[in-house]
Motif scaffolding. Structure first.
Motif, short mmCIF file in Angstrom:
data_model
loop_
_atom_site.label_atom_id
_atom_site.label_comp_id
_atom_site.label_asym_id
_atom_site.label_seq_id
_atom_site.Cartn_x
_atom_site.Cartn_y
_atom_site.Cartn_z
N PHE A 195 -25.42 -21.88 -1.98
CA PHE A 195 -26.29 -20.96 -1.23
C PHE A 195 -25.45 -20.04 -0.35
CE2 PHE A 195 -28.74 -19.88 2.59
CZ PHE A 195 -29.81 -19.22 2.01
N ALA A 196 -24.45 -20.62 0.32
CA ALA A 196 -23.58 -19.80 1.18
C ALA A 196 -22.84 -18.76 0.34
CB ALA A 196 -22.58 -20.70 1.90
N ALA A 197 -22.41 -19.13 -0.87
CA ALA A 197 -21.74 -18.17 -1.74
C ALA A 197 -22.68 -17.03 -2.13
CB ALA A 197 -21.23 -18.87 -2.99
N ALA A 198 -23.94 -17.38 -2.42
CA ALA A 198 -24.92 -16.34 -2.76
C ALA A 198 -25.15 -15.40 -1.59
CB ALA A 198 -26.22 -17.00 -3.19
N VAL A 199 -25.21 -15.95 -0.39
CA VAL A 199 -25.43 -15.13 0.80
C VAL A 199 -24.24 -14.20 1.04
CG1 VAL A 199 -25.67 -15.20 3.32
CG2 VAL A 199 -27.01 -16.76 1.89
N VAL A 200 -23.02 -14.70 0.82
CA VAL A 200 -21.83 -13.86 0.96
C VAL A 200 -21.92 -12.67 0.01
CG1 VAL A 200 -19.35 -13.74 0.55
CG2 VAL A 200 -20.31 -15.65 1.83
N ALA A 201 -22.29 -12.93 -1.25
CA ALA A 201 -22.41 -11.85 -2.23
C ALA A 201 -23.51 -10.87 -1.82
CB ALA A 201 -22.68 -12.42 -3.62
N LEU A 202 -24.63 -11.40 -1.36
CA LEU A 202 -25.75 -10.54 -0.95
C LEU A 202 -25.35 -9.62 0.20
CD1 LEU A 202 -29.42 -11.76 -0.53
CD2 LEU A 202 -28.43 -10.13 1.05
N ILE A 203 -24.77 -10.21 1.24
CA ILE A 203 -24.38 -9.42 2.41
C ILE A 203 -23.26 -8.44 2.04
CG2 ILE A 203 -23.35 -9.55 4.71
CD1 ILE A 203 -24.80 -12.20 5.09
N GLY A 204 -22.35 -8.88 1.17
CA GLY A 204 -21.27 -7.99 0.75
C GLY A 204 -21.79 -6.74 0.08
N VAL A 205 -22.79 -6.89 -0.79
CA VAL A 205 -23.38 -5.72 -1.45
C VAL A 205 -24.09 -4.83 -0.43
CG1 VAL A 205 -25.11 -4.98 -3.13
CG2 VAL A 205 -23.59 -6.87 -3.67
N LEU A 206 -24.82 -5.45 0.49
CA LEU A 206 -25.58 -4.66 1.46
C LEU A 206 -24.66 -3.85 2.38
CD1 LEU A 206 -28.41 -7.14 2.56
CD2 LEU A 206 -28.53 -5.27 0.90
N LEU A 207 -23.56 -4.46 2.79
CA LEU A 207 -22.69 -3.79 3.77
C LEU A 207 -21.59 -2.95 3.13
CD1 LEU A 207 -22.24 -6.62 6.46
CD2 LEU A 207 -23.90 -4.75 6.40
N LEU A 208 -21.11 -3.37 1.96
CA LEU A 208 -19.97 -2.70 1.35
C LEU A 208 -20.34 -1.79 0.18
CD1 LEU A 208 -17.45 -5.69 1.31
CD2 LEU A 208 -17.71 -3.93 3.06
N GLY A 209 -21.47 -2.04 -0.43
CA GLY A 209 -21.88 -1.26 -1.59
C GLY A 209 -21.75 -2.05 -2.87
N ILE A 210 -22.27 -1.48 -3.98
CA ILE A 210 -22.32 -2.18 -5.25
C ILE A 210 -20.92 -2.48 -5.79
CG2 ILE A 210 -23.01 -2.01 -7.66
CD1 ILE A 210 -25.37 -2.46 -5.98
N LEU A 211 -20.05 -1.47 -5.81
CA LEU A 211 -18.71 -1.66 -6.39
C LEU A 211 -17.92 -2.69 -5.61
CD1 LEU A 211 -16.42 -0.99 -8.28
CD2 LEU A 211 -15.87 1.00 -6.86
N GLN A 212 -17.84 -2.50 -4.29
CA GLN A 212 -17.10 -3.46 -3.48
C GLN A 212 -17.79 -4.83 -3.50
OE1 GLN A 212 -18.00 -0.45 -2.59
NE2 GLN A 212 -16.15 0.68 -2.00
N GLY A 213 -19.12 -4.80 -3.61
CA GLY A 213 -19.87 -6.05 -3.65
C GLY A 213 -19.55 -6.87 -4.88
N ILE A 214 -19.47 -6.23 -6.05
CA ILE A 214 -19.17 -6.98 -7.28
C ILE A 214 -17.74 -7.51 -7.24
CG2 ILE A 214 -18.37 -4.98 -8.62
CD1 ILE A 214 -20.45 -7.88 -9.98
N LEU A 215 -16.81 -6.75 -6.66
CA LEU A 215 -15.44 -7.24 -6.54
C LEU A 215 -15.37 -8.40 -5.55
CD1 LEU A 215 -13.51 -3.84 -6.57
CD2 LEU A 215 -13.88 -5.42 -8.46
#
Length: 573
Positions: free
Chosen positions: A374-394
């Motif tokens: 769950f924590a990993a999913a939240v990291v990915a979710l927040i990463g996309v929201l704050l950094l954008g799609i490209l940075q989020g997928i990386l």
């Protein structure tokens, strides 16, 4: 293509034709909406479905995957290419098209290097968070069109703030149009699943725009869409002329491959055929090559469009060829009415399409079952929201690899006890009723022994030894049955453990080692030091003769010279 054509049956033709027309009907509104999301001319989205489907049908291995623009890739292009184009619309389109060619190049490299492991770089839990973040991000980008305001901002928070500050000037006709479209799409999805509901809503919106004069009321419309087929030609820019084109293409490929293969595998399992993950690189590469020649932007396989075609009766990639032909006819003869399509309706189409990306039940399940996932999913979710799609997928890929390394670095080490009344052993910590083995420490690492975790395993074993009363332990046994792989660092660690035990007069034995593990330990010489490794030896068999002094100083029961890997009697010690 040759494979599915050779096995084609005439009885499949009607299903493929109907599915192709249905897919084209679904694709028109979605393609227009995604092209707008990518800040590309609206017809480019249709070109993506038309040409991407043709390319994938030639080289792809899935019989049901439908290829075209996707919401996440569209937003990725909008976010990355805008900065690279420096405000020039012509350069923007050229870079977006060049990205499709760059994806093709990377697909060929990935195919040659057999990098289908890319599909496993992102865990399912990470993907849940990434999709949710992408869905929220895309939804926020559509709010200005829904409210009839300019919008703005570089990330989710800035866009929300900008849209919120503009709400006093919202366009009620635009909002009413968008909400009506959302209601119709939701109702159609519930009562008419698998039907081209979005196309019907688009037709109704165009009719309403004409009859009610929505454009005169301030409702933004698509505008004129050039009729005709795409003009084919090489990119106007060279790959070396655009800085950061390959990082963008790598992010697009990672997202496209994971999304495509995930969807294709589901259909392959459902219909009982084998998907070739490596071949998918060629399918995606061919799709993007044709799209690039048509001056479009990158495409990928998607679950939603594939499900539409499959429910309509699709059996083979001929569906994609039929859909491409239908879209070509639409671009030749039906572009006029699309000029009056309200952008609020396109926003509603996008919002409906991305709603499935936000999987609340899946997030709840992760929360209930595994806090780490769950924590990993939240990291990915927040990463996309704050950094954008490209940075989020990386970031999602990096997080997946990091979680894998952390888990691998801390394997559970089970210390075994005898199951009462038997000659079998299991983890004493999980089963307190197990009987301790007098004078013996038996441990079982539950995972491969690698350089990232061997020190952790050694510390746990030595800690168990230190906790025992002084001189009470005469034997330590390592059960390697749950360790499918060892590297050189693991062999070194076992040597170190052997030396430590020998210095204290404690014998050391290994059991349960698999073939390749035994081979490595024999080449390293450890097998000879401990008296050989018998593939058939059990813990009970090792303990009994050891306790009786039967095996002498070698620390193992008698074994054949062939199994020991030596031609003489095992050395003492």
């Amino acid at each position: 293509m040759i494979t599915w054509l050779r096995a084609y049956q005439v009885s499949w033709l009607s299903g493929d034709l109907i599915a192709g027309i249905t897919l084209a009907a679904y694709a028109v509104p979605v393609a227009l909406a995604y092209a707008t999301l990518a800040r590309m001319p609206p017809q480019v989205g249709i070109y993506g479905y038309m040409l991407g489907g043709l390319g994938y049908a030639l080289l792809g291995s899935s019989r049901h995957l439908a290829v075209g623009p996707t919401s996440a890739i569209s937003l990725m292009i909008a976010a990355a290419v805008g900065a690279m184009a420096a405000g020039s619309p012509e350069r923007y389109v050229a870079i977006a098209s060049l990205t499709a060619f760059a994806v093709t190049v990377l697909c060929l490299i990935a195919w040659a290097l057999r990098l289908s492991v890319l599909a496993k770089l992102i865990s399912d839990s990470i993907l849940v968070g990434f999709k949710a973040g992408a869905g929220i991000t895309i939804a926020v980008t559509q709010l200005p069109a829904l409210f009839g305001v300019p919008g703005g901002g570089a990330n989710v928070i800035e866009r929300l703030v900008a849209t919120g500050s503009q709400l006093p000037g919202l366009s009620m006709p635009s909002l009413a149009t968008g909400l009506a479209a959302l209601a119709l799409l939701a109702a159609g999805g519930h009562f008419l699943p698998g039907r081209p509901v979005a196309l019907g809503v688009v037709v109704l919106s165009i009719m309403a725009a004409r009859l009610l004069g929505l454009a005169e009321m301030g409702v933004a419309v698509t505008g004129e869409i050039p009729a005709g087929l795409p003009e084919f030609g090489p990119p106007s820019l060279r790959l070396i002329e655009v800085e950061d084109i390959f990082p963008l293409a790598a992010g697009v490929l990672l997202l496209a491959y994971i999304e495509s293969v995930s969807a294709a595998r589901g259909f392959a399992e459902k219909h009982g055929y084998t998907l070739n993950p490596r071949q998918e690189f060629l399918g995606i590469g061919a799709a993007n090559f044709l799209v690039g020649l048509g001056h479009g932007y990158p495409v990928a396989g998607g679950l939603s469009q594939s499900a539409v075609a499959e429910k309509a009766g699709s059996r083979t990639p001929l569906t994609l060829l039929c859909a491409s032909a239908t879209l070509a006819l639409a671009m030749l003869f039906l572009t006029g009415p699309l000029a009056n399509l309200p952008k609020a309706t396109l926003a509603a189409v996008v919002l409906t399409a991305v709603a499935g990306l936000i999987d609340i039940p899946a997030l709840r399940r992760l929360w209930r079952i595994s806090g780490v996932d769950f924590a990993a999913a939240v990291v990915a979710l927040i990463g996309v929201l704050l950094l954008g799609i490209l940075q989020g997928i990386l970031l999602a890929a990096f997080t997946s690899v990091l979680i894998m390394l952390v888990r691998a670095s801390r394997p559970h080490v089970a210390f075994l006890g005898r199951i009462p009344g038997t000659t079998h052993y299991s983890d004493a910590a999980r089963h307190p009723e197990n009987e301790p083995i007098p004078g013996v420490i038996a441990f079982r690492p539950e995972g491969s022994l690698l350089y990232v975790n061997v020190e952790n395993v050694l510390e746990k074993v030595l800690a168990q030894l230190a906790a025992a009363p002084e001189k009470s332990i005469w034997l330590v046994v390592g059960d390697l049955s749950a360790a499918p792989h060892l590297d050189l660092a693991a062999a070194t660690m076992l040597r170190k453990l052997y030396a430590t035990l020998k210095a204290q007069g404690i014998r050391f034995a290994l059991i349960g080692a698999r073939g390749r593990v035994r081979d490595l330990l024999r080449r390293d010489g450890l097998a000879s030091l401990i008296g050989g490794i018998d593939r058939a030896a059990t813990l009970d068999a090792v303990i009994a003769p050891q306790k009786d002094g039967f095996a002498g100083a070698c620390g193992m029961p008698n074994i054949s010279s062939q199994e020991a890997g030596t031609g003489s009697k095992p050395p003492a010690g």
